[in-house]
Design an enzyme around this catalytic site. Sequence first.
Site, PDB file in Angstrom:
ATOM      1  N   GLY A  75     -10.427  -2.752   9.124  1.00 30.99           N
ATOM      2  CA  GLY A  75      -9.999  -2.892  10.515  1.00 30.99           C
ATOM      3  C   GLY A  75     -11.129  -2.963  11.517  1.00 30.99           C
ATOM      4  N   LYS A  81       0.818  -1.209   0.000  1.00 23.71           N
ATOM      5  CA  LYS A  81       0.000   0.000   0.000  1.00 23.71           C
ATOM      6  C   LYS A  81       0.853   1.261   0.000  1.00 23.71           C
ATOM      7  CE  LYS A  81      -3.790  -1.940   2.804  1.00 23.71           C
ATOM      8  NZ  LYS A  81      -4.915  -2.024   1.861  1.00 23.71           N
TER       9      LYS A  81
END
Lengths: 197, 334
Positions: free
Chosen positions: B157, B85
Amino acid sequence: MRVAVVGVQGDVEEHVLATKMAMKKLNIDGEVVATRKAGVISKSDALIIPGGESTTISRLITSDGMDREIIKLAESGKPVMGTCAGLILLSKHGDEQVEKTKTKLLGLMDIWVKRNVFGRQRESFQVKLKVKYVGEFEAVFIRAPAIVKVDKNVEILATFEDFIVAAKQDNILALAFHPELTQDTRMHEYFLSLSKV
Amino acid sequence: MKLEELRFGTELLKRGFAKMQKGGVIMDVTNAEQAMIAEEAGAVAVMALHKVPADIRASGGVARMADPKKILEIMDAVTIPVMAKCRIGHIAEARALEALGVDMIDESEVLTPADVFFHIDKRKFTVPFVCGARSLAEAVRRIWEGAAMIRTKGEAGTGNVVEAVKHMRLINKAISEIKILPEESIYSIATKFASRYVELSKIVRDELGLADVGKKDVVYENYTLGEIIDGLFEIILEIKNIGRLPVVNFAAGGIATPADAALMMQLGADGVFVGSGIFKSSNPEEYARAIVEAVQHYDEPEVVAEVSKGIGEAMKGLDVFKLPEEEKLQERGA
């Protein structure tokens, strides 16, 4: 004629469409089915193993018994084509990556393969190749494997640099590149022509 | 063989790479050991991170590209593709990841954005990109910028699939609306979708007391607003004709169980990213394998039930509706 495409993972739909287009051009009546379960392959006249991740595809076809069906179909003389990951699975002799990942090969062709031989995705490329029986063909190599050695019974159809990138052993065809990603259906037409149906 | 006949980094190669991931599970990993567990379980690729999103969320602060040493360690450990990322708009992080040789870059809202105005012009890169989207507008903009794969943003998350479902539904619904629209109305949609690219120019022109931005004005990289609208128009028209996005569309953000993964596949996802869901569960090996199986057999409830049996506890998870707006990662980068 019924053509099955192993549909557990990878660019399955692209092969289905390319095969349908090739059938239309050749005026062949029939259907193309993607399958994720055991039972369909044994009722088909030809089979394609697509591109994808060979480690994943191998794991999924082995857990379902599709691997035994593929071997039986190939041994009955019906055409089987593997592209990229499919080429790896068709081979009898893997490399250290195949060994390390405990990838189970189908062992249908007397060829020695090497995975990711040209490098990572950054090194993926397309190039015009001369392919025996087909002619000049735009070949798309994506993290591609290649064949480094073949036994005498294997016919070499195309090479690139020092590698064999297309080969045929009787009714079985292995390609390191992806004809299904282009609009050119001649590779699929050639594959269908191997059928005696 | 003449070298100039070889072509690298073409759109066909980038989109083709993404297509090879279809029907697969891409797993977040933070070290070589986790990467090997993922590969062994049948992951099609891994995402190399310094922390999984749940930990990024918990620790706060600025989240950046992972340590290259860590990424290389993961690349050495597995034979499957490795993704990493970079921050939204962070061209230098993206170039560094490309130099490392990662197979795909995720320009991700999970990290702290580096640019509030723009995403990276991804066509300039040899390596393919994946980008998050909450809506068709975001997806079309990212595809125009050169993304070879789209994924839902979801809410990373949290272990809560609700936002991923929402984003998948929003995109699917928008596509079905566009399919039945006459071609004449596509241009006005493209114009609307292009408005995000004008924000910087608008602020500056306003400050300088200049006239509104016109179609001949350069607003993003070397592109004029008119060129951007034309580009978006072509993409929307293609979506209308083929009835889906022209690139692979994965589900991501909050997928925690085999049933979550199967749900996203049933909603039409081409594959699934699992972030914290695997290595925050009580039994990562079992979870990883079960999620791979559930994706393959997403339409066979008995298989999804079977693989879900006794695999231990899923990650704890968060109620997305109780998250303050500023803690929502999906709001980043539209």
